[in-house]
Write a protein that holds these residues in place. Structure first.
Motif, short mmCIF file in Angstrom:
data_model
loop_
_atom_site.label_atom_id
_atom_site.label_comp_id
_atom_site.label_asym_id
_atom_site.label_seq_id
_atom_site.Cartn_x
_atom_site.Cartn_y
_atom_site.Cartn_z
N GLN A 164 0.82 -1.21 0.00
CA GLN A 164 0.00 0.00 0.00
C GLN A 164 0.85 1.26 0.00
OE1 GLN A 164 -2.84 -0.09 3.22
NE2 GLN A 164 -4.13 -1.53 2.09
N VAL A 165 1.91 1.24 0.82
CA VAL A 165 2.80 2.40 0.88
C VAL A 165 3.47 2.63 -0.48
CG1 VAL A 165 4.91 3.32 1.96
CG2 VAL A 165 3.22 2.13 3.36
N VAL A 166 3.86 1.54 -1.12
CA VAL A 166 4.51 1.64 -2.43
C VAL A 166 3.57 2.30 -3.44
CG1 VAL A 166 5.43 0.30 -4.37
CG2 VAL A 166 6.02 -0.36 -2.03
N ARG A 167 2.33 1.85 -3.46
CA ARG A 167 1.36 2.42 -4.41
C ARG A 167 1.11 3.90 -4.10
NH1 ARG A 167 -1.20 -2.77 -3.76
NH2 ARG A 167 -2.63 -1.91 -2.22
N HIS A 168 1.03 4.20 -2.81
CA HIS A 168 0.81 5.59 -2.39
C HIS A 168 1.97 6.49 -2.84
CE1 HIS A 168 -0.30 8.97 0.15
NE2 HIS A 168 0.93 8.97 0.62
N GLU A 169 3.18 6.01 -2.68
CA GLU A 169 4.35 6.82 -3.07
C GLU A 169 4.38 7.03 -4.58
OE1 GLU A 169 6.30 8.58 -1.34
OE2 GLU A 169 5.73 7.86 0.65
N ALA A 170 3.95 6.03 -5.33
CA ALA A 170 3.92 6.17 -6.78
C ALA A 170 2.90 7.25 -7.18
CB ALA A 170 3.57 4.84 -7.45
N GLU A 171 1.76 7.25 -6.50
CA GLU A 171 0.75 8.26 -6.79
C GLU A 171 1.26 9.65 -6.44
OE1 GLU A 171 -2.99 7.27 -4.82
OE2 GLU A 171 -2.91 5.33 -5.87
N ARG A 172 1.92 9.72 -5.29
CA ARG A 172 2.47 11.01 -4.84
C ARG A 172 3.48 11.57 -5.84
NH1 ARG A 172 5.05 13.18 -0.09
NH2 ARG A 172 6.72 11.71 -0.40
N ALA A 173 4.19 10.65 -6.50
CA ALA A 173 5.20 11.06 -7.48
C ALA A 173 4.58 11.31 -8.85
CB ALA A 173 6.29 10.00 -7.55
#
Ligand SMILES: [Zn+2]
Length: 176
Positions: A164-173
């Motif tokens: 989940q954190v990985v997907r969130h960071e991708a969205e943030r980027a």
């Protein structure tokens, strides 16, 4: 680097990675067969089974400059104990029995799986460029969790939360 340069070089980087993986397939073993006792407290059995590990005398990065990606000299010429490409990781032979280093690379396995090659490479490159190796988000995630692993801190639902954190960071980027 600009991201467009990386985008146009991406097929070459991926082809290099695929060739490098193929060249090691015969000497690799599933992570699950290494007999580590604590990885299973953090990663699912299927992740440990599908992850391939190869031990190498020297861990190498893709030859980015040669593949048409400039501006990553420090990264390309750094020395590393381990590196992950797709569902495959490489560890310096001297660390064959270091469960901690296998844990670190297994975090990258989940990142690759969640992002796919293109987004992983973009996010990693962006992090290197903007924040440097030690502060790029995908490494911070690996090192911080490795520290918890080393201390024996249990992390409930680790792999799911990590994804989940990985997907969130991708969205943030902006990689959605
Ligand atoms: Zn790492």
């Amino acid at each position: 680097m600009d991201l467009r340069e990386l985008e146009s070089a991406l097929p070459r980087v991926e082809a290099w990675i695929d060739g490098y993986i193929s060249a090691h397939r015969e000497v690799a073993v599933p992570l699950a067969t290494r007999g580590f006792s604590r990885l299973g407290l953090y990663f699912s059995h299927s992740t440990l089974q599908t992850t391939q590990v190869a031990y190498v005398p020297k861990v190498i990065t893709p030859p980015l400059e040669q593949l048409g990606v400039s501006g990553f000299n420090d990264f390309e010429h750094g020395s590393y104990w381990g590196i992950t490409y797709k569902d495959f990781f490489f560890i310096d032979s001297s660390l064959r029995d270091s469960e901690s280093d296998h844990f670190h690379e297994a975090v990258h396995i989940v990142q690759w799986r969640e992002l796919g090659a293109k987004k992983f490479l973009f996010l990693y490159a962006k992090g290197l460029k903007e924040d440097g190796y030690w502060n790029c988000v995908l490494e911070v995630m690996a090192y911080q969790n490795q520290t918890k692993f080393d201390k024996g801190t249990p992390i409930p639902n680790f792999e799911m939360e990590l994804a989940q954190v990985v997907r969130h960071e991708a969205e943030r980027a902006g990689l959605g």
